[in-house]
Scaffold this active site. Structure first.
Site, PDB file in Angstrom:
ATOM      1  N   THR A 120      62.615  17.720  30.625  1.00 50.07           N
ATOM      2  CA  THR A 120      61.718  16.960  29.755  1.00 50.07           C
ATOM      3  C   THR A 120      60.275  17.396  29.929  1.00 50.07           C
ATOM      4  O   THR A 120      59.896  17.909  30.996  1.00 50.07           O
ATOM      5  CB  THR A 120      61.840  15.453  30.076  1.00 50.07           C
ATOM      6  N   ASP A 121      59.455  17.155  28.908  1.00 50.13           N
ATOM      7  CA  ASP A 121      58.026  17.444  29.035  1.00 50.13           C
ATOM      8  C   ASP A 121      57.325  16.434  29.948  1.00 50.13           C
ATOM      9  O   ASP A 121      56.185  16.653  30.371  1.00 50.13           O
ATOM     10  CB  ASP A 121      57.347  17.475  27.663  1.00 50.13           C
ATOM     11  N   GLU A 122      58.007  15.337  30.281  1.00 50.12           N
ATOM     12  CA  GLU A 122      57.378  14.309  31.105  1.00 50.12           C
ATOM     13  C   GLU A 122      57.116  14.777  32.536  1.00 50.12           C
ATOM     14  O   GLU A 122      56.357  14.144  33.270  1.00 50.12           O
ATOM     15  CB  GLU A 122      58.218  13.036  31.094  1.00 50.12           C
ATOM     16  N   TYR A 147      61.308   8.291  36.881  1.00 49.67           N
ATOM     17  CA  TYR A 147      62.157   9.153  36.046  1.00 49.67           C
ATOM     18  C   TYR A 147      61.607  10.571  35.986  1.00 49.67           C
ATOM     19  O   TYR A 147      62.313  11.549  36.282  1.00 49.67           O
ATOM     20  CB  TYR A 147      62.270   8.582  34.632  1.00 49.67           C
ATOM     21  N   LYS A 151      63.173  14.198  37.513  1.00 49.87           N
ATOM     22  CA  LYS A 151      63.426  15.368  36.670  1.00 49.87           C
ATOM     23  C   LYS A 151      62.617  16.571  37.154  1.00 49.87           C
ATOM     24  O   LYS A 151      63.118  17.700  37.162  1.00 49.87           O
ATOM     25  CB  LYS A 151      63.102  15.054  35.207  1.00 49.87           C
TER      26      LYS A 151
END
Length: 331
Positions: A120-122, A147, A151
């Site tokens: 993810t870009d998060e 989260y 990741k």
């Protein structure tokens, strides 16, 4: 490749990828490994003799080894992915996202199986609202939530296994997905199903947080391209230049559903809510020739609304429980 293993293939993004491959690569046998938690649904999968579901945990090393040994490639979608849940109870995120990834890459290393890691870009944190900067593969990791941190940890494990053990792996970091089969706890389907049920949709805070939206089918095409043509050891960012703030997205949904764009209820903002995400997908476009096909976000939203309108049986049973949980959190 004749046989692939897709983890989390009964979830939102994973099942759309399975459908994409089943439709466009009919010679490939797809094994889906999914724990079928609340976010996984067997009904998401296409009915095909080329698609096999194995219900199990990616942290189960014996099961993972048996499945990996019979596969030519592993595409790892399985993850605990809801920020609000990670703020309430981070433990499952650590277990699934970190331990699960370790279990998979160890099996792929042991049997020398091609591995693609979906992220993810998060992991990059957030950008200033007034900034024109975008995330690139060289952007330093700066996760904001449990989260995102788990990741990021899983990404770093993959990078280390490539360098230390020669794991044949690639990584993709994608922006916010939308489209059919997305669980109704997520922002876009939650608002759509609220309106379909005659409830006022909800908006975190002032709604100025910006996300970079991409249709899940464009994501699926990108992952397949990276799997088959990507450079081993490289990271590719997937985004469709779909930046929009949450208030604008909600206003568009309301308008498309014949409601006033102001007919929503403000709720408490999420702790540590990232301000802005934006993806620079230049590398993916220039090296692999990928281009998004769903470039009109409004029409993409319109087709997504129609899918939820036509598939009430798919989401209705869970709606009460989802909204009850959000009510408890005053969201």
């Amino acid at each position: 490749m004749k046989r692939i293993l897709v983890t989390g293939g009964a979830g939102f993004i994973g099942s759309n990828f399975v459908r994409y491959v089943a439709t466009n690569q009919s010679e490939i046998h797809i094994t889906v490994l999914d724990k079928l938690t609340y976010a996984g649904n067997q009904a998401n999968l296409p009915v095909s003799n080329k698609v096999e579901l194995v219900v199990g945990d990616i942290c189960d090393a014996d099961l993972v080894e048996r499945l990996v040994q019979k596969s030519d490639a592993v595409i790892h979608f399985a993850a605990e992915s809801h920020n609000d849940h990670s703020l309430t109870n981070p433990a499952p995120f650590v277990q699934t996202n970190i331990v699960g990834t370790y279990t998979l890459i160890e099996a792929c290393r042991k049997f020398d199986v091609r591995y693609h890691h979906v992220s993810t870009d998060e992991v990059y944190g957030d950008l200033a609202l007034e900034d024109s900067q975008k995330f690139t593969p060289e952007t330093p990791y700066n996760p904001s939530s449990p989260y995102a941190a788990t990741k990021a940890s899983s990404d770093l494990l993959v990078k280390a296994w490539v360098r230390s053990f020669g794991l044949r792996a690639t990584i993709s970091n994608c922006s916010n997905n939308y489209g059919p089969y997305q669980h109704i706890e997520k922002f876009i389907p939650r608002q759509i199903t609220n309106i379909l049920n005659g409830q006022r949709p909800k908006l975190y805070g002032d709604g100025k947080n910006v996300r970079d939206w991409i249709h899940v089918e464009d994501h699926s095409r990108a992952v397949w391209l990276i799997l088959t043509n990507g450079q081993i050891g490289d990271t590719y960012l997937i985004g469709a230049e779909g930046e929009a703030d949450n208030k604008t997205v909600l206003a568009t949904i309301l308008t498309l559903m014949q409601q006033s764009p102001e007919a929503y209820e403000p709720v408490a903002d999420r702790p540590g809510h990232d301000l802005r995400y934006a993806i620079d997908a230049t590398k993916l476009k220039e090296e692999l020739g990928w281009q998004p096909q769903f470039t009109d976000f409004r029409s993409g939203l319109e087709s997504t609304i129609e899918w939820y309108r036509k598939n009430r049986k798919w989401w209705e049973k869970e709606k009460i429980a989802v909204e009850k949980l959000y009510t408890q959190r005053k969201q």
